[in-house]
Design a protein around this motif. Structure first.
Motif, mmCIF file in Angstrom:
data_model
loop_
_atom_site.group_PDB
_atom_site.id
_atom_site.type_symbol
_atom_site.label_atom_id
_atom_site.label_comp_id
_atom_site.label_asym_id
_atom_site.label_seq_id
_atom_site.Cartn_x
_atom_site.Cartn_y
_atom_site.Cartn_z
ATOM 1 N N THR A 96 1.068 -1.234 0.738
ATOM 2 C CA THR A 96 -0.103 0.021 -0.173
ATOM 3 C C THR A 96 0.534 1.142 0.130
ATOM 4 O O THR A 96 2.279 1.034 -0.865
ATOM 5 C CB THR A 96 -0.763 0.271 0.938
ATOM 6 N N HIS A 101 -6.041 7.355 6.286
ATOM 7 C CA HIS A 101 -7.447 6.656 6.415
ATOM 8 C C HIS A 101 -7.459 5.427 6.255
ATOM 9 O O HIS A 101 -6.804 5.877 4.996
ATOM 10 C CB HIS A 101 -8.599 7.364 6.525
ATOM 11 N N VAL A 102 -7.874 4.191 6.034
ATOM 12 C CA VAL A 102 -7.877 3.273 5.451
ATOM 13 C C VAL A 102 -8.830 3.280 4.308
ATOM 14 O O VAL A 102 -9.413 3.492 4.545
ATOM 15 C CB VAL A 102 -8.399 2.182 6.174
ATOM 16 N N ASP A 106 -8.035 -1.269 0.272
ATOM 17 C CA ASP A 106 -7.226 -2.167 1.184
ATOM 18 C C ASP A 106 -8.143 -2.369 1.810
ATOM 19 O O ASP A 106 -7.903 -3.928 2.785
ATOM 20 C CB ASP A 106 -6.473 -0.845 2.225
ATOM 21 N N GLN A 107 -9.012 -2.249 2.380
ATOM 22 C CA GLN A 107 -9.875 -3.228 3.714
ATOM 23 C C GLN A 107 -10.232 -4.577 3.128
ATOM 24 O O GLN A 107 -10.355 -5.338 3.232
ATOM 25 C CB GLN A 107 -11.229 -2.572 3.932
ATOM 26 N N THR A 139 -0.422 5.756 9.405
ATOM 27 C CA THR A 139 -0.971 4.419 8.757
ATOM 28 C C THR A 139 -0.233 3.097 9.415
ATOM 29 O O THR A 139 -0.868 1.869 8.826
ATOM 30 C CB THR A 139 0.192 4.526 7.795
ATOM 31 N N LEU A 142 -2.725 2.521 11.681
ATOM 32 C CA LEU A 142 -4.076 2.035 11.069
ATOM 33 C C LEU A 142 -4.407 1.089 10.517
ATOM 34 O O LEU A 142 -5.196 -0.039 10.968
ATOM 35 C CB LEU A 142 -4.585 2.912 10.029
ATOM 36 N N TYR A 143 -3.442 0.514 9.885
ATOM 37 C CA TYR A 143 -3.117 -0.995 9.377
ATOM 38 C C TYR A 143 -2.873 -2.150 10.491
ATOM 39 O O TYR A 143 -3.181 -3.371 9.783
ATOM 40 C CB TYR A 143 -2.104 -0.871 8.347
ATOM 41 N N LEU A 146 -5.866 -4.155 11.516
ATOM 42 C CA LEU A 146 -6.783 -4.681 10.694
ATOM 43 C C LEU A 146 -6.528 -6.373 10.320
ATOM 44 O O LEU A 146 -6.870 -7.070 10.298
ATOM 45 C CB LEU A 146 -6.440 -3.847 8.959
ATOM 46 N N TYR A 147 -4.998 -6.579 10.557
ATOM 47 C CA TYR A 147 -4.383 -7.236 10.347
ATOM 48 C C TYR A 147 -2.657 -8.230 11.034
ATOM 49 O O TYR A 147 -2.338 -6.960 11.368
ATOM 50 C CB TYR A 147 -4.602 -7.616 8.684
#
Length: 305
Positions: A96, A101-102, A106-107, A139, A142-143, A146-147
């Motif tokens: 990315t 913001h996401v 990508d989400q 960044t 944020l990410y 998510l994972y």
């Protein structure tokens, strides 16, 4: 000599939304142009294998089409090919760029990757474009939520920043084993495929608006010249969907097609390391991106992705 007990080899998929630098990264790793590049979305249409071989390891990287919301049959096949490329590999690079913001694209990709047990590395490319370092921290934060990434690497492919650390982490995921490909092999695609892609790349760079997404290139003939020594004769057809697009590619008094040919010749000569005679023709194949028979004829059959 390779020691099979200490040598490592494996496969790594590169996935992400369009224009994050996947093809640039692949070419950088391979040390040769095996994937075309432009600032147009969806430049990469097929899975492109780039092979890196050293005395210690061999990595087969797969560059994939950018994940996007498909609106044509071609785009649907491209997206499916990208996800398929993440199956049966030893590691996945999710690439990315710095964001505040996401992004929805990508989400969606990360939601799909949650099904895999393969190690996934977050690679945030283009950090050279940051004005404030704090942006990259945002960044990352944020990410991370998510994972469960195996590792996180802010990099600049263009400036070769932090690439070595990423490669070290990838090597750590590879199994011990023999080479899958010969030492001098850089890609699994033929010269004919690479040449058709180079021609398409020059069209993407030279044209605007709807043209890039409506172009396909087929190599009709490629053979050594019978008349000129050490010269390869290449005849290619550029397919578009509309008469208006054909006029744009040909240009006023043929100026655009001459420009495309001139730029393509430079890269083709470098690829083949010989003199080249290139003839380009432009034909209309209406709505080919949504017609399975046309997709098959133009090299976009399901087996080719």
């Amino acid at each position: 000599m390779m020691n099979i007990d200490t040598y490592k080899s494996g496969f790594v998929a590169i996935i992400g939304r369009p224009n994050v630098g996947k093809s640039t990264f692949l070419n950088k790793m391979v040390g040769k142009k095996v994937a075309i590049m432009s600032d147009k979305p969806q430049t990469t249409r097929n899975k492109i294998l780039g092979i890196v071989t050293t005395d210690e390891y061999q990595i087969a990287f797969t560059d994939t089409p950018g994940i996007h919301k498909p609106t044509t049959e071609l785009q649907r096949r491209m997206v499916n090919a990208s996800y398929d490329a993440t199956l049966g590999v030893d590691a996945i690079i999710f690439m990315t760029t710095p964001v505040k913001h996401v992004l929805p694209g990508d989400q969606i990709i990360l939601d799909n990757l949650k099904k895999t047990k393969t190690p996934v590395f977050l690679v945030i490319n283009k950090v050279d474009q940051l004005k404030e370092f704090n942006d990259i921290d945002l960044t990352i934060a944020l990410y991370m939520n998510l994972y469960p990434f195996q590792g996180i690497f802010p990099v600049s492919v263009l400036e070769d920043k932090n690439i070595d650390h990423l490669m070290d982490a990838i090597k750590g995921c590879l199994p011990f084993g023999p080479k899958f490909y010969p030492d001098d092999m850089k890609s699994d695609h033929s010269d004919r495929f690479l040449i058709s892609e180079l021609i398409r790349e020059k069209i993407l760079v030279a044209t605007k608006e709807e043209i890039p997404h409506s172009v396909a290139v087929i190599i009709d003939s490629m053979k050594e010249s019978m008349e000129e020594k050490d010269t390869m004769e290449i005849y290619a057809t550029i397919f578009v969907e509309r008469d208006s697009q054909k006029k744009i590619i040909i240009g006023h008094n043929g100026e655009m097609i001459k420009k495309i040919k001139q730029f393509a010749l430079k890269d083709i000569k470098k690829l083949l390391d010989t003199k080249v005679h290139l003839d380009l023709w432009v034909k209309v194949k209406k709505d080919w991106k949504d017609r399975p028979d046309d997709l098959r004829a133009l090299g976009y059959s399901l087996d080719n992705f």
